[in-house]
Design an enzyme around this catalytic site. Structure first.
Site, PDB file in Angstrom:
ATOM      1  N   VAL A 224      -0.817  -8.782   1.392  1.00 32.75           N
ATOM      2  CA  VAL A 224      -1.497  -8.522   0.116  1.00 32.75           C
ATOM      3  C   VAL A 224      -2.386  -9.711  -0.259  1.00 32.75           C
ATOM      4  O   VAL A 224      -3.577  -9.555  -0.565  1.00 32.75           O
ATOM      5  CB  VAL A 224      -0.476  -8.253  -1.020  1.00 32.75           C
ATOM      6  CG1 VAL A 224      -1.180  -8.167  -2.361  1.00 32.75           C
ATOM      7  CG2 VAL A 224       0.303  -6.991  -0.741  1.00 32.75           C
TER       8      VAL A 224
ATOM      9  N   ASP B  82      -0.708 -21.338   0.463  1.00 34.16           N
ATOM     10  CA  ASP B  82       0.613 -20.894   0.897  1.00 34.16           C
ATOM     11  C   ASP B  82       1.488 -22.127   1.107  1.00 34.16           C
ATOM     12  O   ASP B  82       0.992 -23.209   1.433  1.00 34.16           O
ATOM     13  CB  ASP B  82       0.491 -20.108   2.218  1.00 34.16           C
ATOM     14  CG  ASP B  82       1.673 -19.174   2.431  1.00 34.16           C
ATOM     15  OD1 ASP B  82       1.476 -17.952   2.311  1.00 34.16           O
ATOM     16  OD2 ASP B  82       2.786 -19.667   2.702  1.00 34.16           O
TER      17      ASP B  82
ATOM     18  N   LYS C 131       1.129 -21.940   8.858  1.00 35.80           N
ATOM     19  CA  LYS C 131       0.337 -20.717   8.712  1.00 35.80           C
ATOM     20  C   LYS C 131      -1.076 -21.065   8.218  1.00 35.80           C
ATOM     21  O   LYS C 131      -2.067 -20.511   8.692  1.00 35.80           O
ATOM     22  CB  LYS C 131       1.051 -19.818   7.694  1.00 35.80           C
ATOM     23  CG  LYS C 131       0.545 -18.413   7.626  1.00 35.80           C
ATOM     24  CD  LYS C 131       1.447 -17.664   6.655  1.00 35.80           C
ATOM     25  CE  LYS C 131       1.143 -16.233   6.532  1.00 35.80           C
ATOM     26  NZ  LYS C 131       1.981 -15.597   5.511  1.00 35.80           N
TER      27      LYS C 131
ATOM     28  N   PHE D 185      -2.753  -1.454  -4.356  1.00 35.63           N
ATOM     29  CA  PHE D 185      -2.375  -0.145  -3.789  1.00 35.63           C
ATOM     30  C   PHE D 185      -2.739  -0.096  -2.302  1.00 35.63           C
ATOM     31  O   PHE D 185      -3.183   0.927  -1.794  1.00 35.63           O
ATOM     32  CB  PHE D 185      -3.079   0.987  -4.557  1.00 35.63           C
ATOM     33  CG  PHE D 185      -2.732   1.003  -6.022  1.00 35.63           C
ATOM     34  CD1 PHE D 185      -1.525   1.540  -6.472  1.00 35.63           C
ATOM     35  CD2 PHE D 185      -3.596   0.450  -6.958  1.00 35.63           C
ATOM     36  CE1 PHE D 185      -1.202   1.537  -7.820  1.00 35.63           C
ATOM     37  CE2 PHE D 185      -3.278   0.445  -8.319  1.00 35.63           C
ATOM     38  CZ  PHE D 185      -2.078   0.990  -8.746  1.00 35.63           C
TER      39      PHE D 185
ATOM     40  N   ARG E  37      -2.338  -0.087   1.704  1.00 37.81           N
ATOM     41  CA  ARG E  37      -1.382   0.335   2.730  1.00 37.81           C
ATOM     42  C   ARG E  37      -1.508  -0.607   3.911  1.00 37.81           C
ATOM     43  O   ARG E  37      -2.621  -0.992   4.278  1.00 37.81           O
ATOM     44  CB  ARG E  37      -1.699   1.751   3.209  1.00 37.81           C
ATOM     45  CG  ARG E  37      -1.291   2.827   2.266  1.00 37.81           C
ATOM     46  CD  ARG E  37      -1.958   4.116   2.623  1.00 37.81           C
ATOM     47  NE  ARG E  37      -3.407   3.984   2.564  1.00 37.81           N
ATOM     48  CZ  ARG E  37      -4.260   4.941   2.911  1.00 37.81           C
ATOM     49  NH1 ARG E  37      -3.821   6.077   3.376  1.00 37.81           N
ATOM     50  NH2 ARG E  37      -5.550   4.765   2.802  1.00 37.81           N
TER      51      ARG E  37
ATOM     52  N   PHE F 280       0.082  12.728   3.109  1.00 34.36           N
ATOM     53  CA  PHE F 280       1.514  12.486   2.862  1.00 34.36           C
ATOM     54  C   PHE F 280       2.341  13.761   2.932  1.00 34.36           C
ATOM     55  O   PHE F 280       3.296  13.936   2.186  1.00 34.36           O
ATOM     56  CB  PHE F 280       1.731  11.759   1.520  1.00 34.36           C
ATOM     57  CG  PHE F 280       1.662  10.268   1.705  1.00 34.36           C
ATOM     58  CD1 PHE F 280       0.481   9.685   2.100  1.00 34.36           C
ATOM     59  CD2 PHE F 280       2.768   9.466   1.518  1.00 34.36           C
ATOM     60  CE1 PHE F 280       0.406   8.323   2.324  1.00 34.36           C
ATOM     61  CE2 PHE F 280       2.708   8.097   1.730  1.00 34.36           C
ATOM     62  CZ  PHE F 280       1.514   7.527   2.133  1.00 34.36           C
TER      63      PHE F 280
ATOM     64  N   CYS G 283       7.614  -1.385   1.231  1.00 38.01           N
ATOM     65  CA  CYS G 283       7.301  -1.017  -0.162  1.00 38.01           C
ATOM     66  C   CYS G 283       8.105   0.160  -0.688  1.00 38.01           C
ATOM     67  O   CYS G 283       8.814   0.030  -1.686  1.00 38.01           O
ATOM     68  CB  CYS G 283       5.821  -0.721  -0.292  1.00 38.01           C
ATOM     69  SG  CYS G 283       4.798  -2.085   0.278  1.00 38.01           S
TER      70      CYS G 283
ATOM     71  N   LYS H  65      11.927  -0.285  -1.240  1.00 40.74           N
ATOM     72  CA  LYS H  65      12.172  -1.307  -2.274  1.00 40.74           C
ATOM     73  C   LYS H  65      11.781  -0.755  -3.654  1.00 40.74           C
ATOM     74  O   LYS H  65      12.517  -0.921  -4.630  1.00 40.74           O
ATOM     75  CB  LYS H  65      11.330  -2.532  -1.904  1.00 40.74           C
ATOM     76  CG  LYS H  65      11.230  -3.622  -2.923  1.00 40.74           C
ATOM     77  CD  LYS H  65      10.580  -4.855  -2.313  1.00 40.74           C
ATOM     78  CE  LYS H  65       9.076  -4.788  -2.198  1.00 40.74           C
ATOM     79  NZ  LYS H  65       8.315  -4.985  -3.403  1.00 40.74           N
TER      80      LYS H  65
HETATM   81  C1  UGA Z   1       2.683   2.124   0.498  1.00 38.85           C
HETATM   82  C2  UGA Z   1       1.693   2.932  -0.367  1.00 38.85           C
HETATM   83  O1  UGA Z   1       1.163   4.013   0.385  1.00 38.85           O
HETATM   84  C3  UGA Z   1       0.543   2.044  -0.840  1.00 38.85           C
HETATM   85  O2  UGA Z   1      -0.304   2.774  -1.711  1.00 38.85           O
HETATM   86  C4  UGA Z   1       1.125   0.843  -1.585  1.00 38.85           C
HETATM   87  O3  UGA Z   1       0.119  -0.048  -2.034  1.00 38.85           O
HETATM   88  C5  UGA Z   1       2.050   0.090  -0.641  1.00 38.85           C
HETATM   89  O4  UGA Z   1       3.106   0.980  -0.230  1.00 38.85           O
HETATM   90  C6  UGA Z   1       2.624  -1.089  -1.396  1.00 38.85           C
HETATM   91  O5  UGA Z   1       3.374  -0.858  -2.354  1.00 38.85           O
HETATM   92  O6  UGA Z   1       2.243  -2.239  -1.124  1.00 38.85           O
HETATM   93  P1  UGA Z   1       2.743   1.302   3.043  1.00 38.85           P
HETATM   94  O7  UGA Z   1       4.116   0.792   2.746  1.00 38.85           O
HETATM   95  O8  UGA Z   1       1.795   0.405   3.771  1.00 38.85           O
HETATM   96  O9  UGA Z   1       1.988   1.736   1.679  1.00 38.85           O
HETATM   97  O10 UGA Z   1       2.949   2.605   3.918  1.00 38.85           O
HETATM   98  P2  UGA Z   1       2.552   4.146   3.775  1.00 38.85           P
HETATM   99  O11 UGA Z   1       1.299   4.414   4.474  1.00 38.85           O
HETATM  100  O12 UGA Z   1       2.679   4.577   2.374  1.00 38.85           O
HETATM  101  O13 UGA Z   1       3.751   4.804   4.622  1.00 38.85           O
HETATM  102  C7  UGA Z   1       5.087   4.721   4.129  1.00 38.85           C
HETATM  103  C8  UGA Z   1       6.025   5.481   5.037  1.00 38.85           C
HETATM  104  O14 UGA Z   1       5.790   6.882   4.949  1.00 38.85           O
HETATM  105  C9  UGA Z   1       5.885   5.137   6.520  1.00 38.85           C
HETATM  106  O15 UGA Z   1       7.168   5.041   7.090  1.00 38.85           O
HETATM  107  C10 UGA Z   1       5.103   6.310   7.080  1.00 38.85           C
HETATM  108  O16 UGA Z   1       5.327   6.545   8.449  1.00 38.85           O
HETATM  109  C11 UGA Z   1       5.646   7.445   6.239  1.00 38.85           C
HETATM  110  N1  UGA Z   1       4.746   8.621   6.178  1.00 38.85           N
HETATM  111  C12 UGA Z   1       3.515   8.518   5.604  1.00 38.85           C
HETATM  112  C13 UGA Z   1       5.181   9.832   6.673  1.00 38.85           C
HETATM  113  O17 UGA Z   1       6.323   9.953   7.191  1.00 38.85           O
HETATM  114  N2  UGA Z   1       4.360  10.918   6.592  1.00 38.85           N
HETATM  115  C14 UGA Z   1       3.123  10.846   6.020  1.00 38.85           C
HETATM  116  O18 UGA Z   1       2.419  11.900   5.962  1.00 38.85           O
HETATM  117  C15 UGA Z   1       2.683   9.622   5.526  1.00 38.85           C
END
Ligand code: UGA
Length: 464
Positions: A14, A33, A38, A154, A156, A251, A262, A265
């Protein structure tokens, strides 16, 4: 504001993305940091995380002089902090006791910097923090001349730079309108909708969004289970649902469960917050429970494919796991559903061998209790089933004819429905996905000799 002097504390995915992207928008950014090693790597343009375009933006920023990386213990840090207009706090807020976010690191950073911050400066929380944190930090700062703003991210993992530069929205909360507008102005050139609000609402937006996504995923996994039982195809069901603009196509892909640093948690934290306010948030509880059950469902499915029954024994069964990271496009193993499934499989007595394009077998940091190979073909040797746990697109390009000569039994469990099914079955494999009718090899397929070689296969092609 055209160009601002910004300090970003914390260079995780982030912090570093925020710093590098703000520098690319023309701001003058210092990334700081505590980890001096790093910082040394960053100054040389080397980054530890797998994040498309990030390395390029860091190098560009360093070369253009818009980005500086500094250790918080260096004297230069104090000088740079004294000149800051906006300070972003991007330090970890891990899950602490009872599921609550642990704010220890955040609070200690605030104590370290509070004397040095210049008058009129704005401190911004970017990490996901419990509702009320900005108010608490304002008290901890003990500075009437410094404003606190909540500006949740937000991003990913794997698409962090794209998400930063093409945001769906910018959320900024503060008790001080001027400070909120100052932070919103940093993103003016991105032309995204801006939600200006109070700090509690801004903090809650992040949890509300992540928990909604988790619920959507658990719902998709439950629908996939129903499709399995009803003989329906979840791909068509999801497509049919997703065209409704109120639902959307994203999703809805079933998988072995949602994970990462994320969603697990944040769902726990929101549940704790609701509990502390005497509100039983059953929807979020159900999403978490469904997710835990999903790991078990995947194991049952593997059991059924390998033994012919959901109660069969996995003892002595050798499984080739393809994919370990929590999703494709990242090397992050934190709270990976693949690892949760692997743990259950080990408990059930299965012998595991894995491959992941982003996990280096020589890197002991992963600390995995089973061998990791450097090729999918090596992992597949002698396997009773190949199990896809992460949706790496590379897996679609595997040579299934070659794999058929290596495995003991030509069976695939594709928990991400990611493979090229016709290619898999043409090679003589049975294919079992989630929520989709299973496919067996055509009757005419001449199955290869399924006595896998004892040693690694001969010359291997390009790594997948
Ligand atoms: C998530 C949110 O999507 C972000 O918007 C947010 O900013 C971020 O957390 C955060 O709080 O920092 P991230 O943890 O990078 O992002 O991952 P995601 O892309 O959301 O995926 C989460 C989980 O859902 C993964 O295990 C992924 O494989 C799974 N997933 C996602 C599915 O099983 N199916 C889907 O269609 C999409």
């Amino acid at each position: 504001m055209s160009s601002a002097r910004v300090v970003v504390i914390g260079t995780g995915y982030v912090g570093l993305t925020t710093g590098a992207c703000l520098a690319s928008l023309g701001h003058s950014v210092v990334c700081a940091d505590t980890d001096q090693a790093k910082i040394g790597r960053l100054t040389g343009g080397r980054i530890d995380i797998l994040e498309p375009r990030l390395s390029e933006l860091v190098t560009d920023g360093l070369e253009a002089g818009r980005l500086t990386c500094v250790g918080t213990a260096e004297t230069a840090f104090g000088h740079l902090l004294r000149r800051a207009e906006i300070v972003f706090l991007c330090v970890p807020t891990p899950m602490g006791a009872g599921g609550l976010a642990d704010l220890g690191i955040l609070e200690s950073v605030v104590k370290q910097i509070r004397e040095t911050l210049p008058p009129g400066c704005t401190v911004v929380t970017k990490s996901t923090v419990p509702v009320g944190t900005a108010t608490r930090l304002a008290q901890l700062l003990r500075r009437d001349d410094v404003s606190v703003v909540s500006n949740p991210e937000f991003l990913r993992e794997g698409t962090a730079v794209r998400d930063f530069l093409h945001p769906d929205r910018i959320v900024v909360g503060s008790a001080c309108r001027e400070a909120a507008e100052q932070v919103a102005a940093l993103y003016a050139s991105l032309n995204a909708p801006v939600v200006l609000t109070d700090t509690a609402s801004a903090e809650l937006v992040k949890y509300a969004a992540n928990c909604f996504l988790a619920m959507k995923l658990s719902y998709a996994n439950a629908i996939a289970e129903l499709c399995d039982r009803a003989g329906a195809d979840v791909a068509d069901v999801a497509e049919g649902m997703g065209y409704d603009r109120r639902i959307g196509q994203e999703f809805l892909a079933p998988g072995p469960g949602w994970g990462g640093s994320c969603l697990p948690k944040d769902t726990s934290a929101l549940l704790q917050l609701a509990d502390s306010m005497d509100f039983e948030f059953r929807l979020v509880r159900a999403a978490i429970d469904t997710n835990i059950r999903q790991h078990k469902r995947v194991v049952d499915k593997i059991r059924e494919v390998v033994t012919g029954t959901r109660l069969g024994s996995l003892s002595q069964v050798r499984l080739a796991l393809l994919g370990l990271t929590f999703k494709a496009g990242t090397n992050d193993l934190r709270d990976s559903p693949a690892l949760a499934v692997a743990a259950l499989l080990r408990e059930a007595g299965a012998e595991l061998v894995a491959f992941d394009p982003a996990v280096d077998p020589a890197d002991s940091r992963a600390g995995l209790p089973f061998p990791v190979k450097d090729h999918a073909y090596h992992a597949a040797c002698g396997a009773d089933a190949v199990v896809v746990l992460t949706e790496w697109p590379e897996f679609r390009k595997l040579d299934w004819d070659r794999l058929a000569t290596l495995v003991r039994t030509p069976a695939v469990v594709d928990t991400r429905n990611v493979l090229d099914v016709p290619a898999v079955v043409r090679a003589g494999f049975s294919w079992t996905g989630l929520g989709r009718p299973p496919r067996s090899a055509p009757a005419t397929t001449v199955l290869p000799d399924h006595h896998a070689p004892e040693s690694a296969p001969g010359p291997v092609g390009a790594p997948v």
